[in-house]
Every structure is written in structure tokens, then in C-alpha cells.
Motif scaffolding. Structure first.
Motif, PDB file in Angstrom:
ATOM      1  N   ILE A   6       0.879  -1.175   0.000  1.00  0.00           N
ATOM      2  CA  ILE A   6       0.000   0.000   0.000  1.00  0.00           C
ATOM      3  C   ILE A   6       0.918   1.227   0.000  1.00  0.00           C
ATOM      4  CG2 ILE A   6      -1.898   1.187   1.161  1.00  0.00           C
ATOM      5  CD1 ILE A   6      -2.536  -1.747   0.395  1.00  0.00           C
ATOM      6  N   THR A   7       0.761   2.084  -0.977  1.00  0.00           N
ATOM      7  CA  THR A   7       1.607   3.282  -1.078  1.00  0.00           C
ATOM      8  C   THR A   7       0.769   4.517  -0.782  1.00  0.00           C
ATOM      9  OG1 THR A   7       2.889   2.188  -2.782  1.00  0.00           O
ATOM     10  CG2 THR A   7       3.175   4.569  -2.581  1.00  0.00           C
ATOM     11  N   LEU A   8       1.292   5.383   0.082  1.00  0.00           N
ATOM     12  CA  LEU A   8       0.580   6.601   0.467  1.00  0.00           C
ATOM     13  C   LEU A   8       1.222   7.788  -0.229  1.00  0.00           C
ATOM     14  CD1 LEU A   8       0.326   5.898   4.320  1.00  0.00           C
ATOM     15  CD2 LEU A   8      -1.323   5.312   2.528  1.00  0.00           C
ATOM     16  N   MET A   9       0.478   8.435  -1.105  1.00  0.00           N
ATOM     17  CA  MET A   9       0.973   9.610  -1.823  1.00  0.00           C
ATOM     18  C   MET A   9       0.365  10.852  -1.171  1.00  0.00           C
ATOM     19  SD  MET A   9       2.924   8.260  -3.964  1.00  0.00           S
ATOM     20  CE  MET A   9       3.319   9.620  -5.061  1.00  0.00           C
ATOM     21  N   PRO A  10       1.042  11.979  -1.143  1.00  0.00           N
ATOM     22  CA  PRO A  10       2.294  12.286  -1.849  1.00  0.00           C
ATOM     23  C   PRO A  10       3.549  11.959  -1.050  1.00  0.00           C
ATOM     24  CG  PRO A  10       1.431  14.268  -0.856  1.00  0.00           C
ATOM     25  CD  PRO A  10       0.488  13.166  -0.485  1.00  0.00           C
ATOM     26  N   PHE A  11       3.465  11.117  -0.006  1.00  0.00           N
ATOM     27  CA  PHE A  11       4.614  10.915   0.885  1.00  0.00           C
ATOM     28  C   PHE A  11       5.508   9.759   0.444  1.00  0.00           C
ATOM     29  CE2 PHE A  11       0.809  12.157   3.306  1.00  0.00           C
ATOM     30  CZ  PHE A  11       1.149  13.472   3.523  1.00  0.00           C
ATOM     31  N   SER A  12       5.019   8.969  -0.538  1.00  0.00           N
ATOM     32  CA  SER A  12       5.742   7.774  -0.967  1.00  0.00           C
ATOM     33  C   SER A  12       6.003   6.828   0.202  1.00  0.00           C
ATOM     34  CB  SER A  12       7.080   8.138  -1.642  1.00  0.00           C
ATOM     35  OG  SER A  12       6.830   8.942  -2.764  1.00  0.00           O
ATOM     36  N   ARG A  13       5.159   6.892   1.229  1.00  0.00           N
ATOM     37  CA  ARG A  13       5.272   5.965   2.360  1.00  0.00           C
ATOM     38  C   ARG A  13       4.615   4.649   1.950  1.00  0.00           C
ATOM     39  NH1 ARG A  13       5.872   7.424   7.552  1.00  0.00           N
ATOM     40  NH2 ARG A  13       7.312   8.810   6.526  1.00  0.00           N
ATOM     41  N   ARG A  14       5.249   3.522   2.286  1.00  0.00           N
ATOM     42  CA  ARG A  14       4.721   2.238   1.829  1.00  0.00           C
ATOM     43  C   ARG A  14       4.623   1.257   3.007  1.00  0.00           C
ATOM     44  NH1 ARG A  14       7.280  -0.240  -3.524  1.00  0.00           N
ATOM     45  NH2 ARG A  14       6.289   1.650  -4.274  1.00  0.00           N
ATOM     46  N   PHE A  15       3.582   0.451   3.038  1.00  0.00           N
ATOM     47  CA  PHE A  15       3.486  -0.613   4.037  1.00  0.00           C
ATOM     48  C   PHE A  15       2.782  -1.809   3.417  1.00  0.00           C
ATOM     49  CE2 PHE A  15      -0.273   1.992   4.559  1.00  0.00           C
ATOM     50  CZ  PHE A  15      -1.305   1.102   4.768  1.00  0.00           C
ATOM     51  N   VAL A  16       2.862  -2.921   4.147  1.00  0.00           N
ATOM     52  CA  VAL A  16       2.336  -4.183   3.615  1.00  0.00           C
ATOM     53  C   VAL A  16       0.984  -4.471   4.245  1.00  0.00           C
ATOM     54  CG1 VAL A  16       2.702  -6.687   3.631  1.00  0.00           C
ATOM     55  CG2 VAL A  16       4.607  -5.136   3.153  1.00  0.00           C
ATOM     56  N   CYS A  17       0.044  -4.953   3.432  1.00  0.00           N
ATOM     57  CA  CYS A  17      -1.283  -5.317   3.946  1.00  0.00           C
ATOM     58  C   CYS A  17      -1.608  -6.740   3.491  1.00  0.00           C
ATOM     59  CB  CYS A  17      -2.320  -4.334   3.407  1.00  0.00           C
ATOM     60  SG  CYS A  17      -3.982  -4.594   4.053  1.00  0.00           S
ATOM     61  N   ARG A  18      -1.981  -7.581   4.451  1.00  0.00           N
ATOM     62  CA  ARG A  18      -2.383  -8.952   4.088  1.00  0.00           C
ATOM     63  C   ARG A  18      -3.763  -8.906   3.453  1.00  0.00           C
ATOM     64  NH1 ARG A  18      -1.375  -9.947  10.122  1.00  0.00           N
ATOM     65  NH2 ARG A  18       0.892  -9.872  10.246  1.00  0.00           N
ATOM     66  N   ASP A  19      -4.091  -9.940   2.700  1.00  0.00           N
ATOM     67  CA  ASP A  19      -5.395  -9.905   2.024  1.00  0.00           C
ATOM     68  C   ASP A  19      -6.557 -10.139   2.982  1.00  0.00           C
ATOM     69  OD1 ASP A  19      -5.004 -12.569   2.499  1.00  0.00           O
ATOM     70  OD2 ASP A  19      -5.321 -13.229   0.441  1.00  0.00           O
ATOM     71  N   ASN A  20      -6.249 -10.556   4.236  1.00  0.00           N
ATOM     72  CA  ASN A  20      -7.343 -10.782   5.183  1.00  0.00           C
ATOM     73  C   ASN A  20      -7.421  -9.695   6.244  1.00  0.00           C
ATOM     74  OD1 ASN A  20      -5.098 -11.327   6.665  1.00  0.00           O
ATOM     75  ND2 ASN A  20      -5.809 -13.289   7.472  1.00  0.00           N
ATOM     76  N   GLU A  21      -6.741  -8.577   6.044  1.00  0.00           N
ATOM     77  CA  GLU A  21      -6.857  -7.467   7.004  1.00  0.00           C
ATOM     78  C   GLU A  21      -7.184  -6.190   6.238  1.00  0.00           C
ATOM     79  OE1 GLU A  21      -3.243  -6.594   9.180  1.00  0.00           O
ATOM     80  OE2 GLU A  21      -2.041  -6.693   7.357  1.00  0.00           O
TER      81      GLU A  21
END
Ligand code: FES
Length: 352
Positions: A6-21
Motif C-alpha cells: 500500500i503506497t501513500l501519496m504524496p509521501f511515498s510511504r509504503r506498508f504491507v497489507c495482508r489480504d485478510n486485514e
């Protein structure tokens, strides 16, 4: 189990999300402070624009996320599951908000240390944490409690200050047929083991020391009390007023402590008001809806910040009053307590 970026713009912050959350749950798990309120698809606070990727939003209510918003690409992050990598546009966030420290969310085992009626329909509950033995939280936050013998969770704000991290205090309003409050009012016993999870929520006193106008009704006192108790411990110098609304004299409680803050804080005033007085109330204080009392007493609050806690209708009525007194909406912070009935009508499943 699949995992997506999951990428958050405009900050280019990224994190991982499982398909069940949900995207919100994944962000909070990884210390990324996205905005949220009910976490159940009912309030719309977590709405964001997905500019790329696919989401499963079948749990989002059509009330909090209207069809035209869905068509434009908006999502409720508390009820959106990723089906691919997703990019979100967070146009009105700033980076410091995203990185604001939030306590680590986890489950706690606790034991009931005290249960006491403070009015005819509000119960003060104290839980001693067992495992872990203390919780790091910010004044104004809440936890969710698992209602015994059910799979249902209900949200309650801490009334104690964060310095009292091993024993948490809650004010539980008894609601007719309320699942959790009926249990608390009729069955909860000293020594009983309960499970809670938290801390949640973004309602807290801002660091910039602007004058603070607090407004609460009923059990909405809890998060404000936590904030005031902490302000008294640190002798917070900012000017502050607390307007507390109740129906009748019998609905007011903790008055000694609340008036006592006028001595413990350098510049504080407490203004309780009753909306339905009767002769046997022998009440000489302010009367009327608490929002009307605020309008009468503070015609000009330019430069102030306001902190509101109580029912949805109370907060909806207060916001225009505060705007007229010069407090812009970006300086109004609130914690709406949704009743079970309100949240169902919103399509969510929160409630206390
Ligand atoms: Fe997502 Fe309330 S937090 S709708």
C-alpha cells in the motif's frame, strides 16, 4: 495468504497489507497513523482516494461511502481489503500527522478491580491490567472490550490519566438492552477476568498550547477527564474551560473533582449546565442545552481549540456554534459516541 503493498501519496510511504486485514488495521499495526473513528464502516472518518489498485469494499456502508464516491475511487480504509497493490492519495494529511506516535495496539488481560454506580445510569469500572501489566496510551484514547460470553467488542474511553497505566477507569452508560452495558450493570463482578484491546483513537490534547474549550455530555466525560487529570499533573498553563451538560442534577457526578481543577490548574473554569431542571433539583447554575450555554458564554473564541465528546447530535449541534464563535473546524476535535442504534442506522456495528 497474499500480501500487497500500500503506497501513500504524496509521501511515498509504503506498508504491507495482508489480504485478510483491512488497510487501516495494517497501517496501525505498522505504526502509521491514518485517520479513523469508529473502525466499523459507519462514520466516514477513514475515507481516502484510491488512485491505483483494486479493493474489496463489500463491507463499506452506502451511508458512509456513497455510490458516487465509490465510483470516484474513494474507499473506507477501515473496511477495505486489498485485491492488488494499492496507491492512496492523502491530499489533506501532513507527514507529521502520519508519523504521530500511537500506542502499540494489542490485546490485554485484565481483572475487574472496582464497579460503582456514580449516577442512576452511569457505572464507573476500574480494570487492573494483568498481561501486559500496563498500557502506554494518550489521554483521550479508548479501548475495546470483549463482552463476556459473546464475540462482540464495545468501545470505552479511559478516564484515568496515562500516568496511571496499570489500572484503567471507564464510565459506562447503561443503555436499555445494550449488550455490554447490561452486562456491566447486572453481571460484572469484582475479580472477573476480561479481555480488552487497544489503545485506539486520535482524540487528544494538541501540543500547541492554545486555549482549550472542552464540551462533553454524560459519559462523554471520560476522555475529557483523562485529559484534565493529565493537565493537572503537569500544571498545563493554557487557559481552558470545560462545559459539561446533563439533563437533571442527578445526572451530574464527580463535581468535587471537576470544580477542584479550578485550583489545580493555573487558568481553568468548570461550567456544568442542566437541560431539564425541576424544582427538586435546587439548581442555581446554568440551564439549557450545553451548546446554547457555550454560545452564550463564549461569543468570541478566536484562536482557541475545542475538544468535544458525547453523542452524535450533541457534537453536530456544537460544531456550527463553535464556528460562529471563531473556532475554525480544523481546530475542532471530537470523539462521537455512537449508540448501537445510531451505528446500525449508519450501517456500522460500533456501539457501547
Ligand atoms: Fe472507517 Fe469510521 S473509521 S468509517
Amino acid at each position: 495468504m497474499a500480501e500487497y503493498n500500500i503506497t501513500l501519496m504524496p509521501f511515498s510511504r509504503r506498508f504491507v497489507c495482508r489480504d485478510n486485514e483491512t488497510i487501516l488495521a495494517a497501517a496501525l499495526r505498522q505504526g502509521i497513523n491514518l485517520r479513523y473513528g469508529c473502525r466499523q464502516g459507519g462514520c466516514g472518518t477513514c475515507k481516502a482516494l484510491a488512485v491505483a489498485g483494486d479493493l474489496d469494499q463489500s463491507d463499506a456502508s452506502t451511508f458512509a461511502l456513497m455510490d458516487f464516491e465509490r465510483d470516484q475511487g474513494y474507499a473506507l480504509l477501515c473496511s477495505a481489503y486489498p485485491l492488488s497493490d494499492v496507491t492512496l492519495e492523502l491530499a489533506d494529511y501532513d507527514l507529521s500527522e502520519l508519523d504521530e506516535a500511537v500506542g502499540q495496539i494489542r490485546e490485554y488481560q485484565a481483572v475487574v478491580r472496582d464497579v460503582a454506580f456514580v449516577t442512576h445510569d452511569i457505572v464507573d469500572v476500574q480494570l487492573a491490567l494483568v498481561e501486559p501489566a500496563s498500557m502506554n496510551f494518550t489521554a483521550g484514547q479508548y479501548v475495546e472490550g470483549l463482552v463476556p460470553q459473546t464475540n462482540e467488542w464495545r468501545a470505552y474511553s479511559m478516564a484515568n490519566p496515562p500516568s496511571q497505566s496499570g489500572v484503567l477507569e471507564f464510565l459506562v452508560k447503561l443503555i436499555p438492552d445494550g449488550l455490554a452495558s447490561s452486562y456491566v450493570g447486572n453481571k460484572l463482578k469484582l475479580g472477573e477476568h476480561v479481555t480488552i484491546s487497544g489503545p485506539y483513537g486520535r482524540f487528544h490534547l494538541r501540543k500547541e498550547p492554545r486555549p482549550a474549550l472542552f464540551v462533553a455530555g454524560g459519559a462523554g466525560l471520560a476522555p475529557i477527564l483523562s485529559i484534565l487529570r493529565e493537565m493537572a499533573e503537569t500544571r498545563d498553563p493554557r487557559p481552558s474551560i470545560f462545559f459539561y451538560g446533563a439533563r437533571r442534577r442527578r445526572d451530574l457526578f464527580f463535581l468535587d473533582e471537576l470544580y477542584g481543577f479550578e485550583n489545580r490548574l493555573p487558568d481553568f473554569r468548570f461550567v456544568p449546565a442542566l437541560s431539564e431542571t425541576a424544582p427538586d433539583d435546587e439548581w442555581e447554575g446554568d440551564t439549557g442545552l450545553i451548546t446554547d450555554v457555550v454560545a452564550r458564554k463564549v461569543p468570541d473564541a478566536s484562536g482557541w481549540q475545542s475538544y468535544l465528546c458525547g453523542s452524535g447530535p450533541m457534537i453536530d449541534a456544537a460544531l456550527p456554534v463553535l464556528e460562529r464563535s471563531g473556532i475554525g473546524l480544523r481546530n475542532c476535535f471530537y470523539d462521537k459516541f455512537l449508540s448501537r442504534a445510531e451505528s446500525i442506522s449508519l450501517g456500522g456495528a460500533t456501539g457501547r
